[in-house]
Motif scaffolding. Structure first.
Motif, PDB file in Angstrom:
ATOM      1  N   PHE A  24      -8.927 -15.751 -26.601  1.00 38.61           N
ATOM      2  CA  PHE A  24      -9.476 -14.767 -25.668  1.00 38.61           C
ATOM      3  C   PHE A  24     -10.622 -15.334 -24.827  1.00 38.61           C
ATOM      4  O   PHE A  24     -10.936 -14.775 -23.778  1.00 38.61           O
ATOM      5  CB  PHE A  24      -9.914 -13.499 -26.402  1.00 38.61           C
ATOM      6  N   ILE A  25     -11.248 -16.418 -25.271  1.00 36.56           N
ATOM      7  CA  ILE A  25     -12.278 -17.048 -24.431  1.00 36.56           C
ATOM      8  C   ILE A  25     -11.662 -17.474 -23.109  1.00 36.56           C
ATOM      9  O   ILE A  25     -12.248 -17.276 -22.040  1.00 36.56           O
ATOM     10  CB  ILE A  25     -12.938 -18.249 -25.144  1.00 36.56           C
ATOM     11  N   VAL A  26     -10.453 -18.045 -23.169  1.00 39.67           N
ATOM     12  CA  VAL A  26      -9.760 -18.443 -21.933  1.00 39.67           C
ATOM     13  C   VAL A  26      -9.469 -17.218 -21.090  1.00 39.67           C
ATOM     14  O   VAL A  26      -9.699 -17.208 -19.875  1.00 39.67           O
ATOM     15  CB  VAL A  26      -8.460 -19.209 -22.267  1.00 39.67           C
ATOM     16  N   LYS A  27      -8.975 -16.174 -21.737  1.00 40.28           N
ATOM     17  CA  LYS A  27      -8.608 -14.949 -21.013  1.00 40.28           C
ATOM     18  C   LYS A  27      -9.823 -14.216 -20.429  1.00 40.28           C
ATOM     19  O   LYS A  27      -9.680 -13.450 -19.491  1.00 40.28           O
ATOM     20  CB  LYS A  27      -7.829 -14.005 -21.931  1.00 40.28           C
ATOM     21  N   SER A  28     -11.012 -14.461 -20.995  1.00 39.99           N
ATOM     22  CA  SER A  28     -12.210 -13.767 -20.501  1.00 39.99           C
ATOM     23  C   SER A  28     -12.702 -14.343 -19.177  1.00 39.99           C
ATOM     24  O   SER A  28     -13.532 -13.724 -18.510  1.00 39.99           O
ATOM     25  CB  SER A  28     -13.340 -13.850 -21.534  1.00 39.99           C
ATOM     26  N   GLU A  29     -12.170 -15.513 -18.801  1.00 40.65           N
ATOM     27  CA  GLU A  29     -12.561 -16.184 -17.555  1.00 40.65           C
ATOM     28  C   GLU A  29     -14.077 -16.280 -17.426  1.00 40.65           C
ATOM     29  O   GLU A  29     -14.688 -15.746 -16.504  1.00 40.65           O
ATOM     30  CB  GLU A  29     -11.921 -15.507 -16.351  1.00 40.65           C
ATOM     31  N   GLY A  30     -14.676 -16.966 -18.403  1.00 39.89           N
ATOM     32  CA  GLY A  30     -16.127 -17.157 -18.371  1.00 39.89           C
ATOM     33  C   GLY A  30     -16.893 -15.889 -18.682  1.00 39.89           C
ATOM     34  O   GLY A  30     -17.994 -15.682 -18.171  1.00 39.89           O
ATOM     35  N   PHE A  31     -16.323 -15.045 -19.518  1.00 40.32           N
ATOM     36  CA  PHE A  31     -16.902 -13.751 -19.883  1.00 40.32           C
ATOM     37  C   PHE A  31     -17.089 -12.832 -18.671  1.00 40.32           C
ATOM     38  O   PHE A  31     -17.983 -11.995 -18.649  1.00 40.32           O
ATOM     39  CB  PHE A  31     -18.209 -13.917 -20.667  1.00 40.32           C
ATOM     40  N   SER A  32     -16.219 -12.984 -17.687  1.00 45.97           N
ATOM     41  CA  SER A  32     -16.280 -12.115 -16.508  1.00 45.97           C
ATOM     42  C   SER A  32     -15.332 -10.919 -16.623  1.00 45.97           C
ATOM     43  O   SER A  32     -15.405 -10.001 -15.808  1.00 45.97           O
ATOM     44  CB  SER A  32     -15.954 -12.914 -15.238  1.00 45.97           C
ATOM     45  N   LYS A  33     -14.451 -10.923 -17.614  1.00 46.54           N
ATOM     46  CA  LYS A  33     -13.540  -9.800 -17.848  1.00 46.54           C
ATOM     47  C   LYS A  33     -13.960  -9.104 -19.133  1.00 46.54           C
ATOM     48  O   LYS A  33     -14.072  -9.734 -20.189  1.00 46.54           O
ATOM     49  CB  LYS A  33     -12.099 -10.286 -17.929  1.00 46.54           C
ATOM     50  N   LEU A  34     -14.169  -7.803 -19.055  1.00 41.34           N
ATOM     51  CA  LEU A  34     -14.762  -7.043 -20.158  1.00 41.34           C
ATOM     52  C   LEU A  34     -13.919  -7.044 -21.435  1.00 41.34           C
ATOM     53  O   LEU A  34     -14.412  -7.392 -22.506  1.00 41.34           O
ATOM     54  CB  LEU A  34     -15.048  -5.602 -19.719  1.00 41.34           C
ATOM     55  N   LEU A  35     -12.665  -6.634 -21.363  1.00 39.27           N
ATOM     56  CA  LEU A  35     -11.876  -6.486 -22.581  1.00 39.27           C
ATOM     57  C   LEU A  35     -11.659  -7.808 -23.323  1.00 39.27           C
ATOM     58  O   LEU A  35     -11.868  -7.859 -24.543  1.00 39.27           O
ATOM     59  CB  LEU A  35     -10.552  -5.781 -22.285  1.00 39.27           C
TER      60      LEU A  35
END
Length: 114
Positions: A24-35
């Protein structure tokens, strides 16, 4: 269930939580996506809580070596199969050495609580 077997089951769950959290770190795109960012926080919290329970039975050094080693290998596999990231010969050799180290710890170390 014996305390040692229970500890290894919790360690396996901690590894799975950490690996999914890393994905999910990859999916968060640098923690720019909340979920996906919240998923990272929740899954890593679960992993560290479970680790805190495991070290009551298995020594910290052994627990961490297994957790980190297996986590690295599984995360590399997810990177390869899910995100289509390449692994060169050095990476594959390193992964093989990590797997070997975890096997040696579990089969031959009296410190591992066997």
């Amino acid at each position: 269930m014996s305390p040692l077997l229970n500890a290894y089951a919790l360690l396996a769950l901690a590894i799975v939580s950490e690996v999914i959290g890393s994905t999910f770190i990859v999916k968060s795109e640098g923690f720019s996506k909340l979920l996906p960012s919240l998923a990272v926080i929740v899954l890593y919290s679960i992993a560290f809580y479970l680790l805190s329970q495991v070290v009551k039975v298995i020594p910290l050094g052994i627990t961490y070596a297994i957790w980190a080693g297996v986590g690295i290998v599984l995360t590399a596999f997810i990177g390869f199969f899910v995100f289509k990231q390449t692994l060169d010969l050095a990476a594959i050799l390193g992964i093989a050495l990590i797997i070997s180290g975890v096997v040696v710890i579990n089969l031959f170390s009296s410190t591992a609580g066997h």
